[in-house]
Write a protein that holds these residues in place. Structure first.
Motif, PDB file in Angstrom:
ATOM      1  N   GLU A  94       0.938  -1.152   0.114  1.00 35.01           N
ATOM      2  CA  GLU A  94      -0.139   0.009  -0.032  1.00 35.01           C
ATOM      3  C   GLU A  94       1.141   1.327   0.102  1.00 35.01           C
ATOM      4  O   GLU A  94       1.776   1.294   0.896  1.00 35.01           O
ATOM      5  N   SER A  95       0.505   2.219  -0.874  1.00 37.33           N
ATOM      6  CA  SER A  95       1.410   3.412  -0.937  1.00 37.33           C
ATOM      7  C   SER A  95       0.841   4.260   0.254  1.00 37.33           C
ATOM      8  O   SER A  95      -0.092   4.011   0.733  1.00 37.33           O
ATOM      9  N   ALA A  96       1.578   5.114   0.428  1.00 41.77           N
ATOM     10  CA  ALA A  96       1.383   6.409   1.618  1.00 41.77           C
ATOM     11  C   ALA A  96       0.012   7.034   1.054  1.00 41.77           C
ATOM     12  O   ALA A  96      -0.990   7.311   2.088  1.00 41.77           O
ATOM     13  N   GLU A  97      -0.088   7.371  -0.156  1.00 38.46           N
ATOM     14  CA  GLU A  97      -1.513   8.070  -0.446  1.00 38.46           C
ATOM     15  C   GLU A  97      -2.782   6.874  -0.353  1.00 38.46           C
ATOM     16  O   GLU A  97      -3.617   7.477   0.076  1.00 38.46           O
ATOM     17  N   GLN A  98      -2.405   5.767  -0.736  1.00 36.64           N
ATOM     18  CA  GLN A  98      -3.547   4.973  -0.684  1.00 36.64           C
ATOM     19  C   GLN A  98      -3.863   4.327   0.762  1.00 36.64           C
ATOM     20  O   GLN A  98      -5.110   4.364   1.056  1.00 36.64           O
ATOM     21  N   ARG A  99      -2.994   4.556   1.665  1.00 34.73           N
ATOM     22  CA  ARG A  99      -3.147   4.281   3.136  1.00 34.73           C
ATOM     23  C   ARG A  99      -3.864   5.584   3.784  1.00 34.73           C
ATOM     24  O   ARG A  99      -4.821   5.604   4.368  1.00 34.73           O
ATOM     25  N   GLN A 100      -3.503   6.688   3.310  1.00 36.15           N
ATOM     26  CA  GLN A 100      -4.248   8.022   3.819  1.00 36.15           C
ATOM     27  C   GLN A 100      -5.742   7.910   3.421  1.00 36.15           C
ATOM     28  O   GLN A 100      -6.601   8.124   4.239  1.00 36.15           O
ATOM     29  N   ARG A 102      -7.488   5.378   2.534  1.00 37.12           N
ATOM     30  CA  ARG A 102      -8.077   4.360   3.278  1.00 37.12           C
ATOM     31  C   ARG A 102      -8.602   4.719   4.619  1.00 37.12           C
ATOM     32  O   ARG A 102      -9.800   4.454   5.032  1.00 37.12           O
ATOM     33  N   LEU A 103      -7.638   5.441   5.308  1.00 38.76           N
ATOM     34  CA  LEU A 103      -8.036   5.776   6.647  1.00 38.76           C
ATOM     35  C   LEU A 103      -8.937   7.116   6.749  1.00 38.76           C
ATOM     36  O   LEU A 103      -9.739   7.133   7.626  1.00 38.76           O
ATOM     37  N   ASP A 214      -4.524   1.055  16.583  1.00 42.02           N
ATOM     38  CA  ASP A 214      -3.897   0.363  15.788  1.00 42.02           C
ATOM     39  C   ASP A 214      -4.539   0.251  14.513  1.00 42.02           C
ATOM     40  O   ASP A 214      -4.268   0.299  13.189  1.00 42.02           O
ATOM     41  N   TRP A 215      -5.823  -0.327  14.892  1.00 42.58           N
ATOM     42  CA  TRP A 215      -6.897  -0.688  13.675  1.00 42.58           C
ATOM     43  C   TRP A 215      -7.229   0.509  13.045  1.00 42.58           C
ATOM     44  O   TRP A 215      -7.537   0.582  11.732  1.00 42.58           O
ATOM     45  N   GLY A 217      -5.765   3.564  12.693  1.00 40.18           N
ATOM     46  CA  GLY A 217      -4.501   4.262  12.250  1.00 40.18           C
ATOM     47  C   GLY A 217      -4.360   5.696  12.826  1.00 40.18           C
ATOM     48  O   GLY A 217      -4.102   6.790  12.274  1.00 40.18           O
TER      49      GLY A 217
END
Length: 363
Positions: A94-100, A102-103, A214-215, A217
């Motif tokens: 997962e890229s940083a952009e994708q993680r952000q 998603r969160l 943790d879940w 973010g």
């Protein structure tokens, strides 16, 4: 000589080194239907079992001539490859952009709203403390406007199957008259008093809270961050609403007149609680009172809030780590609910008056 595969009356014998290598490569992956199935007229196998059979040496005497099946070996390899189970493919990282993204979708689904806390500094000293006041510098961060609710915690449990410490070991600490009892089956689902999904979740240990963070973010605020945000502004105030007595919605959910009247709390009615009825005996829906000058709600009262700061006093041997809790709760008297008031609980403690709010680093 033994016939391996019969085709139109002709017999084939497979003893070549190349055919044997097929079995060594295929290993246990070769399997198929019952033996005796016919091969193609070109001598190539049609099933995985045929491929394995053709790869075995024929039963013959020491002087028997060797016969190779050169056309069968490549076909057997291909067939065995088809019969082997496909290897699961790993999703790309997962890229940083994708993680952000998603969160942010998760925070929106949970209904988490954050307030930007500007960088700054303040003088930190607990009421009545003997240590010298110290200046603390705080970098900008984001703090949740409200305490995490029952409904938000339920979404976490349903998504992960998580089981809290209170559910695992039989209950949490509950109020019983003017003292506390542990056990009695109280958990975040049913702490011993009525709660709706908009009430702050209770009966959660520090470990439970860490699992939620943790879940989702997010993280817990430090003790310094919490106090800085709770009393934000100049001049700093003793309570989230100011320095004066609570009046109506300009107050917090503390152990006031109704707690003394309904629960018989011997410590209620002291200090700012005297003569004031905040409207709730136990927890109140988050946001029931006016926010502080930064827009944060319930920073005084409702539930004590876990922080990420390990307590400055070493815990007793064998008990593990203790963490600071801040803000006072529905059973707190005035002196325990000031912005600068602090206490601690061990990471495994869970009580019906302790909850949490979350934080994030500033982008």
């Amino acid at each position: 000589m033994g016939n391996l595969l019969g085709v139109g009356g002709a017999s084939a014998r497979a003893v070549g080194v190349g055919a044997l290598a097929v079995v060594l490569v295929a290993g246990a992956c070769a399997h198929g239907g019952a033996g005796g199935a016919a091969a193609g007229t070109d001598g190539a196998p049609r099933t995985a079992r045929q491929a394995a059979q053709m790869a075995q040496p024929a039963q013959m005497g020491p002087t028997a001539p060797a016969a190779s099946v050169p056309a069968a070996a490549p076909a057997a390899k291909a067939l065995l490859r088809e019969a082997a189970p496909a290897r699961p493919t790993q999703p790309p990282p997962e890229s940083a952009e994708q993680r952000q993204a998603r969160l942010e979708a998760l925070w929106a689904r949970l209904g988490l709203q954050f307030v930007a806390v500007p960088a700054g500094e303040f003088t930190m000293q607990a009421p009545g403390a003997k240590e010298k006041p110290r200046v603390e510098r705080v970098t900008a961060f984001l703090l949740a406007r409200d305490e995490v609710t029952v409904g938000q915690f339920r979404q976490f449990v349903e998504a992960t199957g998580y089981r809290t410490a209170a559910e695992a070991d039989g209950g949490c600490r509950q109020i019983a008259g003017d003292h506390w009892e542990t056990g009695r089956g109280a958990t975040w689902r049913s702490p011993g008093f009525p709660q709706g999904d908009d009430h702050p979740v209770v009966c959660v240990s520090w470990a439970d809270v860490k699992a939620f963070c943790d879940w989702a973010g997010v993280r817990l605020p430090s003790e310094v961050e919490w106090e800085y945000a709770a009393g934000w502004g100049e001049p700093r105030t003793a309570y989230s609403w100011g320095d004066g007595r609570p009046e109506g919605r300009l107050s917090g959910n503390l152990a006031s007149e109704e707690a003394r009247r309904v629960l018989g709390l011997s410590w209620a009615g002291q200090g700012i609680s005297f003569g004031h009825d905040d409207g709730y005996v136990y927890t109140a829906p988050v946001g029931s009172y006016e926010p502080n000058r930064l827009g944060l709600r319930d920073m005084t009262g409702n539930v004590l809030e876990w922080t990420s700061t390990r307590w400055k006093v070493s815990p007793s041997p064998g008990t593990g780590n203790a963490f600071a809790v801040r803000g006072g709760s529905w059973q707190s008297i005035a002196s325990n609910a000031q912005v600068a008031s602090a206490s601690c609980y061990y990471w495994y403690n869970k009580s019906d008056f302790v909850g949490f709010r979350v934080a994030r680093d500033a982008p």
